[in-house]
Design a protein around this motif. Structure first.
Motif, short mmCIF file in Angstrom:
data_model
loop_
_atom_site.label_atom_id
_atom_site.label_comp_id
_atom_site.label_asym_id
_atom_site.label_seq_id
_atom_site.Cartn_x
_atom_site.Cartn_y
_atom_site.Cartn_z
N PRO A 1 0.53 5.85 -10.87
CA PRO A 1 1.69 5.54 -10.37
C PRO A 1 3.29 5.02 -11.38
O PRO A 1 3.32 5.61 -12.29
N ALA A 2 4.25 5.19 -10.31
CA ALA A 2 5.82 5.29 -10.64
C ALA A 2 5.69 3.73 -11.71
O ALA A 2 6.96 3.52 -12.57
N LEU A 3 4.59 3.13 -10.80
CA LEU A 3 4.79 1.56 -12.76
C LEU A 3 3.77 1.18 -11.95
O LEU A 3 3.11 0.54 -10.92
N LEU A 4 3.68 0.43 -13.46
CA LEU A 4 2.03 0.11 -13.75
C LEU A 4 1.90 -1.08 -13.54
O LEU A 4 3.31 -1.69 -15.00
N LEU A 5 2.28 -2.28 -13.38
CA LEU A 5 1.56 -3.87 -13.86
C LEU A 5 0.37 -4.16 -14.29
O LEU A 5 -0.92 -4.58 -13.78
N GLU B 1 0.84 -0.95 0.32
CA GLU B 1 0.22 -0.03 -0.22
C GLU B 1 0.98 1.56 0.12
O GLU B 1 -0.27 2.64 0.29
N ARG B 2 2.03 1.20 0.52
CA ARG B 2 3.01 2.38 0.12
C ARG B 2 4.15 2.04 -0.96
O ARG B 2 5.37 2.64 -0.97
N ARG B 3 3.22 1.59 -2.02
CA ARG B 3 4.22 1.61 -2.65
C ARG B 3 4.05 2.31 -3.88
O ARG B 3 2.41 2.29 -3.84
N ARG B 4 4.42 3.00 -4.73
CA ARG B 4 3.87 3.31 -6.53
C ARG B 4 3.79 3.33 -7.07
O ARG B 4 4.51 3.27 -8.25
N VAL B 5 2.85 1.81 -6.74
CA VAL B 5 2.40 0.66 -7.75
C VAL B 5 1.46 0.54 -8.17
O VAL B 5 0.63 0.17 -6.97
N GLY B 6 0.62 0.60 -9.42
CA GLY B 6 -0.68 0.08 -9.82
C GLY B 6 -0.86 -1.22 -10.15
O GLY B 6 0.21 -1.75 -11.20
#
Length: 355
Positions: A156-160, A77-82
């Protein structure tokens, strides 16, 4: 690499080890492909923070998210990841706008600002008239659009993307793929697309990374990977016959002893690759002097577009595409003997060692 994703994913489980290095620049889309059990989902879970690493690291925009050697670990939840999942996984009790607003609210936006941002994203994905609907009131394509909007709304800095189109019917997949391509082109962060579908990878990704049995077996741009497959899985993925042998000039001796004449020159251990459309079949042995012919047995026949895809066993197992008008005279029944041939100009030759 200060921006984007730099990761060395090492995850050990009983009977399986993932050991994959990934680099995805900001603004780049990379497709991670591989057969079932290759480790794609494990890699995605590790990047999302749902699977702790055994060793290695996950670094996003210069910040360590997971590095076991220093006991650094950032919760999901604290990662800039979607993340966009295959089955979208929307909150069933929330409306579309509330689903999309959930992430911005967790980032600290007040309710009004988060809902305004969510409405803007739903408008971008063509769902401005569906903001109040809950997931059960949406079609599969609409739900996946909400999932895409929810993932992108947090910047997000990273989109998965985990097989984002796999659960959709063919027509809906075509529409969503086109929309997704547009959204990814405008996204400034890194994108990793996990898929088994080569068309999704070729349309959406700038670069391909292929994993098998937990390791990277090939990577590069689409042109390089499709032109020069290095494993049977990749060859099947791009629709080529692939064999390995030893090249001397314009001749390649395969492991079974058959020698193929080629227009390409080669030297040393080499791959030979050619499309099924280049393989011709005939019921009788060709006359003397015809190169690149061999006896084969029909192992199976199936429809493949406008042709029949014939699988052949024998000294050189290959697939051949046969027009229906030619099939009747060949009597293409399982076990039927035929003669196969391929022209030297249709064969690509390239070294086994990566140069």
């Amino acid at each position: 690499m200060t921006g984007g994703l730099a990761a060395h994913l090492v995850v050990e489980r009983v009977g399986f080890r993932l050991d994959v290095r990934l680099r995805v620049a900001a603004g780049e889309v990379v497709a991670l492909l591989g057969p079932n059990g290759a480790g794609k989902t494990t890699a995605l879970r590790a990047l999302a923070g749902l699977q702790p690493l055994t060793a290695g690291h996950v670094t996003l925009d210069g910040r360590d998210l997971d590095r076991p050697a220093t006991r650094s670990w950032i919760p999901p939840e604290r990662r800039r990841v979607g993340v966009v999942f295959q089955d979208h996984l929307l909150f069933p009790h929330l409306s579309a706008v509330e689903n999309v607003a959930f992430g911005p609210r967790r980032q600290g936006l007040d309710r009004r600002a988060a809902r305004a941002l969510a409405r803007d994203w739903l408008d971008r994905v063509g769902l401005a008239d569906h903001v109040a609907r809950r997931p059960r009131q949406l079609s599969g394509g609409q739900a996946q659009r909400v999932a895409v909007a929810r993932a992108l709304a947090v910047g997000p800095a990273l989109l998965l993307l985990d097989e984002p189109l796999a659960a959709l019917d063919a027509r809906t997949r075509l529409d969503i793929r086109a929309e997704l391509q547009r959204h990814l082109a405008a996204h400034s962060g890194a994108v990793l697309l996990v898929t088994h579908d080569p068309l999704d990878a070729l349309v959406l990704a700038d670069r391909l990374v292929v994993v098998e049995a937990g390791r990277v077996v090939q990577e590069g741009d689409a042109t390089t990977v499709t032109a020069r497959p290095r494993t049977d899985y990749v060859a099947r993925l791009v629709g080529l016959n692939l064999h390995r042998g030893h090249a001397t000039g314009h001749r390649v001796r395969l492991s079974d002893g058959l020698v193929l004449a080629t227009a390409d020159r080669g030297d040393g251990d080499s791959f030979v690759a050619f499309p099924p459309s280049a393989v011709t079949l005939r019921p009788d042995r060709p006359g003397e002097g015809r190169c690149n012919t061999w006896a084969a047995t029909v192992a199976g026949v199936e429809r493949h577009g406008d042709n029949l895809r014939v699988r052949l066993d024998g000294v050189l197992p290959v697939a051949a595409d046969v027009p229906p008008v030619d099939a009747a005279g060949l009597r293409l029944a399982t076990g039927q003997p035929v003669w196969a041939a391929v022209e030297p100009t249709a064969i690509r030759v390239y070294p086994v060692a990566v140069t």
